[in-house]
Design a protein around this motif. Structure first.
Motif, PDB file in Angstrom:
ATOM      1  N   LYS A  61       0.857  -1.185   0.000  1.00 32.64           N
ATOM      2  CA  LYS A  61       0.000   0.000   0.000  1.00 32.64           C
ATOM      3  C   LYS A  61       0.892   1.233   0.000  1.00 32.64           C
ATOM      4  O   LYS A  61       1.737   1.399   0.868  1.00 32.64           O
ATOM      5  CB  LYS A  61      -0.895  -0.006   1.238  1.00 32.64           C
ATOM      6  N   VAL A 117       2.810  -0.365   9.755  1.00 34.35           N
ATOM      7  CA  VAL A 117       1.866  -1.422   9.400  1.00 34.35           C
ATOM      8  C   VAL A 117       0.949  -1.004   8.263  1.00 34.35           C
ATOM      9  O   VAL A 117       0.406  -1.853   7.557  1.00 34.35           O
ATOM     10  CB  VAL A 117       1.025  -1.866  10.621  1.00 34.35           C
ATOM     11  N   ASP A 118       0.758   0.292   8.043  1.00 34.76           N
ATOM     12  CA  ASP A 118      -0.108   0.752   6.956  1.00 34.76           C
ATOM     13  C   ASP A 118       0.348   0.194   5.613  1.00 34.76           C
ATOM     14  O   ASP A 118      -0.474  -0.083   4.744  1.00 34.76           O
ATOM     15  CB  ASP A 118      -0.101   2.286   6.868  1.00 34.76           C
ATOM     16  N   PHE A 120       1.642  -2.633   4.937  1.00 30.97           N
ATOM     17  CA  PHE A 120       1.539  -4.078   4.795  1.00 30.97           C
ATOM     18  C   PHE A 120       0.115  -4.616   4.892  1.00 30.97           C
ATOM     19  O   PHE A 120      -0.085  -5.808   4.973  1.00 30.97           O
ATOM     20  CB  PHE A 120       2.428  -4.749   5.839  1.00 30.97           C
ATOM     21  N   GLU A 121      -0.887  -3.738   4.858  1.00 35.65           N
ATOM     22  CA  GLU A 121      -2.273  -4.191   4.888  1.00 35.65           C
ATOM     23  C   GLU A 121      -2.568  -5.024   3.648  1.00 35.65           C
ATOM     24  O   GLU A 121      -2.168  -4.674   2.547  1.00 35.65           O
ATOM     25  CB  GLU A 121      -3.217  -2.988   4.921  1.00 35.65           C
ATOM     26  N   GLY A 122      -3.274  -6.121   3.822  1.00 40.40           N
ATOM     27  CA  GLY A 122      -3.704  -6.918   2.679  1.00 40.40           C
ATOM     28  C   GLY A 122      -2.658  -7.853   2.105  1.00 40.40           C
ATOM     29  O   GLY A 122      -2.834  -8.366   1.006  1.00 40.40           O
ATOM     30  N   TRP A 123      -1.562  -8.085   2.820  1.00 37.62           N
ATOM     31  CA  TRP A 123      -0.568  -9.034   2.311  1.00 37.62           C
ATOM     32  C   TRP A 123      -1.182 -10.419   2.233  1.00 37.62           C
ATOM     33  O   TRP A 123      -1.955 -10.814   3.098  1.00 37.62           O
ATOM     34  CB  TRP A 123       0.637  -9.074   3.251  1.00 37.62           C
ATOM     35  N   GLU A 125      -1.384 -14.555   2.457  1.00 33.44           N
ATOM     36  CA  GLU A 125      -0.842 -15.547   3.389  1.00 33.44           C
ATOM     37  C   GLU A 125       0.459 -16.118   2.836  1.00 33.44           C
ATOM     38  O   GLU A 125       0.583 -16.337   1.632  1.00 33.44           O
ATOM     39  CB  GLU A 125      -1.849 -16.681   3.614  1.00 33.44           C
TER      40      GLU A 125
END
Length: 158
Positions: A61, A117-118, A120-123, A125
């Motif tokens: 992101k 952390v913003d 890395f949202e939506g990484w 699995e």
């Protein structure tokens, strides 16, 4: 499945010139299936089922170019600095609408945190494949967004 994807280590070995299984090109894509015809979607889905991607590619992101004063996740938080506000056409920034050096000098020194952390949202699995994060925009794109192409080239020249 006609071929098994490389593991993370096999992908690293391939990148470094030490392929262990097959001399092949690393397979990955950013094709948006939903933008293709149904026939092309079906053919690509079959291809992907037979030859799964060797790497998991995904976007990080990215911070917004312009925001409001105090925004943490943007590059420029100067009030009304966004040259796109009020435009009726979707075009790139040009010298008529680019921000001035006076506005540029007001940009907060607190840039978005690259470890925040913003980003890395939506990484996806972790599934054991090599992971490649994609972040568009580099330093050239950022200055072009602020200053426009003509101004950016002249800024570099001067």
């Amino acid at each position: 499945m006609k071929t098994v994807p490389f593991t993370r280590q096999e992908m690293i070995d391939c990148i470094e010139g030490r392929p262990t299984r097959r001399p092949a090109v690393a397979i990955g894509t950013w094709i948006h299936l939903d933008q293709l015809s149904e026939d092309k979607q079906r053919r690509l889905e079959k291809l992907y089922a037979d030859y799964p991607f060797d790497m998991e590619a995904f976007y990080i992101k990215k911070p917004a170019t312009f925001g409001q004063p105090g925004d943490r996740f943007c590059w420029c938080d100067v009030k009304d600095a966004d040259p796109h506000i009020g435009r009726t056409k979707s075009v790139g920034v040009d010298e008529e609408s680019a921000i001035s050096w006076e506005v540029y000098d007001q940009i907060t020194p607190e840039l978005p945190d690259p470890a925040g952390v913003d980003l890395f949202e939506g990484w996806p699995e972790d599934d054991g494949r090599y992971r490649m994060a994609w972040l568009s925009y580099g330093p050239w794109s950022r200055i072009w967004e602020y200053r426009g192409m003509t101004n950016s080239l002249m800024d570099l020249y001067t």
